[in-house]
Design a protein around this motif. Structure first.
Motif, PDB file in Angstrom:
ATOM      1  N   MET A  50       0.829  -1.209   0.000  1.00  0.00           N
ATOM      2  CA  MET A  50       0.000   0.000   0.000  1.00  0.00           C
ATOM      3  C   MET A  50       0.863   1.258   0.000  1.00  0.00           C
ATOM      4  N   GLN A  51       1.992   1.215   0.690  1.00  0.00           N
ATOM      5  CA  GLN A  51       2.911   2.352   0.660  1.00  0.00           C
ATOM      6  C   GLN A  51       3.443   2.574  -0.760  1.00  0.00           C
ATOM      7  N   LYS A  52       3.805   1.478  -1.438  1.00  0.00           N
ATOM      8  CA  LYS A  52       4.333   1.588  -2.813  1.00  0.00           C
ATOM      9  C   LYS A  52       3.282   2.183  -3.739  1.00  0.00           C
ATOM     10  N   ILE A  53       2.029   1.743  -3.604  1.00  0.00           N
ATOM     11  CA  ILE A  53       0.961   2.291  -4.440  1.00  0.00           C
ATOM     12  C   ILE A  53       0.776   3.781  -4.158  1.00  0.00           C
ATOM     13  N   ALA A  54       0.797   4.146  -2.883  1.00  0.00           N
ATOM     14  CA  ALA A  54       0.648   5.554  -2.518  1.00  0.00           C
ATOM     15  C   ALA A  54       1.791   6.385  -3.106  1.00  0.00           C
ATOM     16  N   GLU A  55       2.997   5.892  -3.008  1.00  0.00           N
ATOM     17  CA  GLU A  55       4.155   6.623  -3.549  1.00  0.00           C
ATOM     18  C   GLU A  55       4.068   6.734  -5.064  1.00  0.00           C
ATOM     19  N   ASP A  56       3.537   5.703  -5.714  1.00  0.00           N
ATOM     20  CA  ASP A  56       3.347   5.760  -7.160  1.00  0.00           C
ATOM     21  C   ASP A  56       2.374   6.869  -7.559  1.00  0.00           C
ATOM     22  N   GLN A  57       1.452   7.202  -6.625  1.00  0.00           N
ATOM     23  CA  GLN A  57       0.501   8.290  -6.897  1.00  0.00           C
ATOM     24  C   GLN A  57       1.106   9.660  -6.575  1.00  0.00           C
ATOM     25  N   GLY A  58       2.317   9.660  -6.017  1.00  0.00           N
ATOM     26  CA  GLY A  58       2.988  10.919  -5.684  1.00  0.00           C
ATOM     27  C   GLY A  58       2.999  11.269  -4.211  1.00  0.00           C
ATOM     28  N   VAL A  59       2.491  10.383  -3.357  1.00  0.00           N
ATOM     29  CA  VAL A  59       2.456  10.662  -1.913  1.00  0.00           C
ATOM     30  C   VAL A  59       3.879  10.745  -1.367  1.00  0.00           C
ATOM     31  N   ILE A  60       4.102  11.731  -0.494  1.00  0.00           N
ATOM     32  CA  ILE A  60       5.394  11.908   0.152  1.00  0.00           C
ATOM     33  C   ILE A  60       5.262  11.528   1.621  1.00  0.00           C
TER      34      ILE A  60
END
Length: 502
Positions: A235-245
């Motif tokens: 879930m962290q990887k998916i969030a980071e793929d969306q641009g989440v910092i």
């Protein structure tokens, strides 16, 4: 020419499942999203740690149920769970220990039916009827109820919901409902067990939650190889793929407001401005970051709530193998109601406790050194009680002796290579959990849907709450859905730069 929506700068407090979910969905809509986490990595209660000896411990959730709901999160971003980790279907799903025998719940639903028939003549057919009704509740609950923000009961006014109302058994308690189908106390215990995850006695939980039996038994009990933390990392990887910092080791100290707007956060004595805030942190704690007059709920409100239990947890590394131990084992040799009374009425340590043992090394050799066992012991407790080390140790000895009796293992105490306890005060210090609760609010009828703490602050329109203390409730799949609901609310929020809301 189409005008683009102005991008919002959004802060998410906490990186548990609801925070990860909220961040991913909010960023997917084009917002700039920052997650602030007080710990050194993501996961909240679902963190993981590794010991020098080579043991890998999931700190929290260990039951991978409702796999379809978790899969839906990944599908929303164009992925599947198997893009990130391998799921193993457990067989048996778990074992339940009674005073003079044990029962293993098979992997396949048809075999569970046969188990019931073997114990009680005619119970196989009644199991089919029970699960047919449970499937109906599951499908209605997941499609019509669970994704609503619950601002008002009007959200639930629809012909389909109205037509389904009687079949949902909202006004029948779970214990009475199970008793309609089964007589044998062991079968009743098997059917009542899943609602313990909802944090209250089966006598207090609506029968609607038989949907948990379907989400568990019929859909199976699973394990992600590498541990439950693989879900967090995915879930962290998916969030980071969306641009989440992500910002780790960052503690939010205060929410600054201006009129009816959250203007900024004070984080480790520095100020950061945002257009909206989503709090995945403990709801009660989040409100203490605000002036009293801007909180949704006062002290009296929280004191009047029925909280799910806290718990005593032990993470143990054991030298040598433990024979005849399954991945999940429930030690139900003692009376369930007696233990529940100690949690909710007497508020004291249980006289004759029930407990749960998870041994992921039975399935996953990577979580323990060779020829060793990884044990996670959990005993439900009342919130807010004293939990000094001497008391913890007393119950550890009792739990290990009962494991020895069940498995035939010898001298487990002397074989402990690694030991760490976790209890009420740890939930308070690590997660700011109200009175050290482990699972949020109990899903009683008076704390369901619109009657749960609101997902939006009623005085500050750009502050939102997500997680186990708000809708839809406790558990990993509900927390993931809670994050999606909060993100949708933020995405619908109209915010102008330098706006001052009166």
């Amino acid at each position: 020419m189409k005008t683009e929506k102005p991008k919002k700068k959004i802060a998410v407090i906490g990186s548990g499942f609801s925070g990860l979910s909220a961040a991913a969905y909010a960023a997917k809509s084009g917002n700039e999203v920052h997650v602030f986490e007080k710990h050194s990595g993501p996961g909240g209660r679902a963190r993981q740690f590794t010991t020098p000896q080579g043991y890998v411990f999931d700190m929290g959730p260990s039951w991978y149920w409702m796999p379809d709901i978790i899969e839906n999160f990944f599908m929303d971003f164009g992925y599947k769970t198997n893009d990130f980790f391998t799921l193993v279907s457990l067989d048996p799903q778990f074992e339940m220990i009674f005073p003079d025998e044990k029962m293993r719940v098979p992997q396949k639903n048809i075999d569970i039916r046969q188990l019931f028939e073997n114990v009680e003549k005619g119970a196989g057919n009644r199991y089919d009827k029970f699960m047919e009704s449970a499937k109906f509740k599951y499908e209605i609950g997941m499609q019509q109820f669970i994704d609503k923000p619950c601002h008002s009961w009007i959200e639930f006014v629809s012909p389909k919901i109205a037509a389904s109302a009687l079949k949902l058994n909202l006004l029948t308690n779970f214990r009475s409902y199970v008793a309609r189908y089964f007589t044998d106390p062991r079968l009743r215990a098997l059917m009542e067990f899943p609602v313990i995850f909802l944090g209250a006695s089966p006598k207090s939980i609506p029968a609607m939650y038989s949907l948990m039996n379907y989400g568990g038994y019929a859909l199976g009990t699973w394990y992600p190889m590498g541990g439950f933390y693989q879900l967090v990392l995915a879930m962290q990887k998916i969030a980071e793929d969306q641009g989440v910092i992500f910002h780790f080791n960052k503690t939010v100290q205060k929410i600054n407001t201006e009129g009816a707007r959250a203007r900024s956060l004070i984080i480790d004595d520095e100020e950061y401005e945002f257009d909206a805030v989503i709090a995945s942190s403990d709801y009660h704690h989040t409100e203490t970051l605000l002036p009293k007059h801007l909180r949704n709920y006062n002290k009296k409100y929280w004191q009047s709530r029925t909280f799910a239990p806290s718990c005593l947890i032990y993470y143990l590394g054991i030298k040598g193998k433990v024979p005849d131990l399954k991945h999940h084992t429930l030690f139900f040799e003692n009376d369930l109601d007696d233990h529940i009374e100690c949690i909710y009425e007497n508020k004291k340590w249980p006289r004759n406790p029930l407990f749960y043992c998870c041994s992921p090394s039975q399935t996953d050799p990577g979580v323990a050194p060779e020829n060793c066992e990884n044990l996670f012991l959990l005993m439900p407790l009342a919130t807010g009680i004293n939990d000094e080390e001497e008391l913890r140790e007393k119950y550890l000895v009792e739990m290990l002796l009962r494991i020895e009796k069940h498995t035939g293992a010898k001298n487990l105490i002397s074989r402990i290579e690694y030991k760490r306890s976790y209890c009420v005060s740890d939930f308070m210090s690590d997660y700011n959990a109200y009175q050290g609760n482990a699972y949020g609010l109990a899903n009683t009828l008076s704390q369901t849907a619109v009657l749960k703490p609101k997902i939006i602050n009623t005085k500050i329109r750009n502050l939102f709450y997500t997680g186990q203390l708000t809708v839809p409730g406790p558990g990993v799949p509900p927390s993931i859905i809670s994050g999606k609901i909060a993100a949708a609310e933020v995405n619908n929020l109209k915010v102008k730069k330098n706006e001052k809301i009166i």
